[in-house]
Design an enzyme around this catalytic site. Structure first.
Site, short mmCIF file in Angstrom:
data_model
loop_
_atom_site.label_atom_id
_atom_site.label_comp_id
_atom_site.label_asym_id
_atom_site.label_seq_id
_atom_site.Cartn_x
_atom_site.Cartn_y
_atom_site.Cartn_z
N CYS A 196 -2.51 -7.32 5.47
CA CYS A 196 -1.69 -8.44 4.93
C CYS A 196 -0.84 -9.21 6.04
O CYS A 196 -0.88 -10.23 6.23
CB CYS A 196 -0.92 -8.09 3.91
SG CYS A 196 -1.74 -7.62 2.31
N GLY A 200 1.44 -3.81 11.05
CA GLY A 200 -0.30 -4.03 10.95
C GLY A 200 -0.54 -3.88 9.66
O GLY A 200 0.13 -4.39 8.74
N LYS A 227 -2.38 -11.01 9.11
CA LYS A 227 -3.58 -11.81 8.62
C LYS A 227 -2.61 -12.96 7.99
O LYS A 227 -3.03 -14.23 8.34
CB LYS A 227 -4.20 -11.24 7.43
CG LYS A 227 -5.20 -11.90 6.76
CD LYS A 227 -5.99 -11.61 5.56
CE LYS A 227 -5.02 -11.70 4.48
NZ LYS A 227 -5.73 -11.81 3.12
N ALA A 273 12.61 -0.33 13.83
CA ALA A 273 11.90 -0.96 15.12
C ALA A 273 10.99 0.20 15.62
O ALA A 273 11.03 1.50 15.26
CB ALA A 273 12.86 -1.09 16.43
N LEU A 311 14.08 -3.08 8.78
CA LEU A 311 14.60 -3.16 10.28
C LEU A 311 14.40 -2.00 10.99
O LEU A 311 15.13 -1.81 11.76
CB LEU A 311 16.06 -3.39 10.17
CG LEU A 311 16.42 -5.02 9.87
CD1 LEU A 311 18.04 -4.88 9.70
CD2 LEU A 311 16.06 -5.91 10.77
N LYS A 337 0.18 2.67 8.09
CA LYS A 337 1.48 3.10 7.56
C LYS A 337 1.36 4.44 6.81
O LYS A 337 0.25 4.61 6.29
CB LYS A 337 2.26 2.23 6.60
CG LYS A 337 1.46 1.86 5.33
CD LYS A 337 1.51 0.73 4.63
CE LYS A 337 2.77 1.13 3.54
NZ LYS A 337 3.15 -0.09 2.56
N GLU A 394 0.92 -1.18 -0.08
CA GLU A 394 0.16 -0.04 -0.14
C GLU A 394 0.91 1.28 -0.03
O GLU A 394 1.98 1.09 0.54
CB GLU A 394 -0.78 -0.01 1.34
CG GLU A 394 -1.85 -1.25 1.14
CD GLU A 394 -3.15 -0.97 2.04
OE1 GLU A 394 -3.17 0.00 2.74
OE2 GLU A 394 -3.57 -2.18 2.33
#
Ligand code: UDX
Length: 459
Positions: A268, A265, A271, A260, A258, A331, A155
């Site tokens: 994809c 979430g 799930k 942190a 990488l 995101k 996305e």
């Protein structure tokens, strides 16, 4: 030019349909939701995705792209290739992928397939292994071929990922003649992409189905790994950002994925790791992927950790504290709030008694629709006014570019928890802020455990 259909106009299907039209194909895209079809037909994207509106308008203007409500489109049967792009969400009951929409789409398709065209049904949805073979068993007797062609689009980059993917995978029949025929037709569709020398992998159907889940499980594991290292840094005084940079120079590891923070979430990664576990259980090899349970647990732990951190840095704790959460989407560059760590953190802060306001450049309409109880601020300045704590939860460019002096003039207390380790901490320090990162050596885990509020926070 080929006539193709796309079944399912969600994120994947709508972008795929417009992208195929931009490659010069004639595309009929169908969906069961009349509202969505109306919006798409009018050139209004039902979701935020950079670049999508342009190719949608182009396709509609050219006449090569059309949208229709499922079952109302007689021309569907003329398509040589049918792409299945319906959603396969996680079942709230079993954790497995819910294939109801896929099954309904295949039922509809079975009614219109014309054997004289020798049509190809191409699955793009993420499905449990074995689904493609089941569809083949059903559709091959109707004169169709079945290929699994997983989609790896991210996305926020969906258009570029569709038109310039890292790789193309065809999961083909074990019968060489069927496989060669189907691969040939798909190559014709992808001719422009293949001319860019994009790697193309021909394999059997189970491998193709597994590739998608394996890729997402690997990415999820990478993120949970670095979040574990963030915890190690917190208890030892290390800095996970420097650690990621240092290990990332090893080309076998690589620096990407990488970062942190509050974890992964979206629609994809969470799930897919759960679906893979359910499948492994069903196949009697649950122990083989037992580590994915840990990956999931670590990921969810990041969300509670940031709340504990927020609690610890607030003099007097969270109850009654005015907290502004920057970001609601899972995101940046997306309006998707599915399984969003940012939103989960906001809700956990509310449960801890904080007076939370959520800001987001794109996701607020979705937040208001699904979480009417959560206070949102559409105006950033108002959202930040009098805040006693700011939590950066989604690394939108707008937030990374905020002037800490300006923000400092609005808030009541200059403390920011950087849940994505994305801010220029020196700049925020210089403006007099307490900047708390995730695994940046600011904060000793034991100090939180011992309830020693604020100990270890670097000014
Ligand atoms: C993912 C896969 O990347 C894509 O290939 C697949 O087709 C669909 O699933 P997407 O869900 O769009 O794509 O998001 P992605 O960019 O992978 O990010 C997933 C989550 O991981 C986000 O919540 C993001 O904030 C988080 N993330 C990502 C981190 O926490 N740290 C990182 O270093 C990278």
């Amino acid at each position: 030019m080929m006539t193709i259909s796309v079944i399912g106009c969600g994120y994947l299907g709508a972008v795929h349909a417009a992208a195929m039209a931009s490659l010069g194909h004639r595309v009929i895209a169908v969906d069961t939701d009349p509202h969505r079809i109306r919006e798409l037909s009018a050139g209004r994207p039902p979701f935020h995705e950079p670049g999508f509106e342009e190719i949608l308008h182009q396709g509609l203007r050219s006449g090569r792209l059309r949208f229709a409500v499922s079952g109302t489109e007689p021309e569907l049967e003329q398509a040589k290739v049918h792409f299945l792009a319906v959603g396969t969400p996680q079942s709230p009951v079993s954790g497995a992928a819910d294939l109801t929409a896929l099954e309904a789409a295949v039922d509809d398709l079975a009614r219109v397939l014309r054997p004289e065209l020798r049509p190809i049904v191409v699955g793009k949805s993420t499905v449990p292994v074995g689904t493609a073979q089941q569809l083949a068993d059903r559709l091959e007797p109707l004169g169709a071929e079945v290929v699994w062609n997983p989609e790896f689009l991210r996305e926020g980059h969906a258009v570029a990922d569709t038109l310039h993917p890292d790789r193309i995978v065809y999961g083909l029949s074990d019968d060489p003649e069927r496989a060669a025929y189907a691969a040939g037709v798909l190559d014709e569709i992808h001719a422009e992409l293949l001319a860019e020398a994009i790697p193309r992998i021909l394999t059997n159907r189970p491998t193709a189905e597994l590739v998608k889940m394996a890729a997402n499980a690997f990415l999820a594991t990478k993120i949970s790994f670095i979040n574990t290292m963030a915890t190690m840094c917190d208890v030892t005084g290390g800095d996970v950002s420097v650690l990621a940079e240092a290990i990332g120079y090893d080309p076998r590891i690589g620096r990407r994925f990488l970062n942190a923070g509050i974890g992964f979430g979206g629609g994809c990664l969470p799930k897919d790791i759960r679906s893979l576990q359910t499948q492994a259980e069903e196949l009697g090899v649950s122990q083989a992927v037992g580590f994915l349970r840990e990956v999931d647990r670590i990921n969810l732990g990041c969300r509670s950790r940031v709340v504990r951190l927020a609690e610890a840095v607030c003099p007097g704790g969270l109850a009654g504290t005015k907290v502004t959460v920057l970001g609601a989407t899972f995101k940046p560059n997306s309006d998707d709030i599915r399984d969003s760590p940012a939103l989960d953190v906001a809700r956990r802060l509310v449960r801890a008694g904080a007076l939370v306001r959520v800001c987001d450049p794109c996701g607020l309409p979705n937040v208001m629709r699904t979480h009417p109880d959560l206070a949102v601020a559409t105006d950033l300045e108002k959202g930040l006014a009098e805040a006693e704590l700011v939590v950066l939860a989604t690394e939108w460019r707008q937030y990374l570019e905020l002037d800490p002096q300006w923000v400092g003039g609005l808030v009541a207390r200059k403390i920011i928890v950087d849940g994505r380790n994305a801010l220029d901490r020196d700049r925020w320090h210089r403006a007099g802020w307490v900047h708390v990162g995730m695994g940046r050596g600011d904060f000793m885990e034991e100090a939180i455990g011992a309830g020693v509020i604020g100990v270890g926070v670097r000014q």
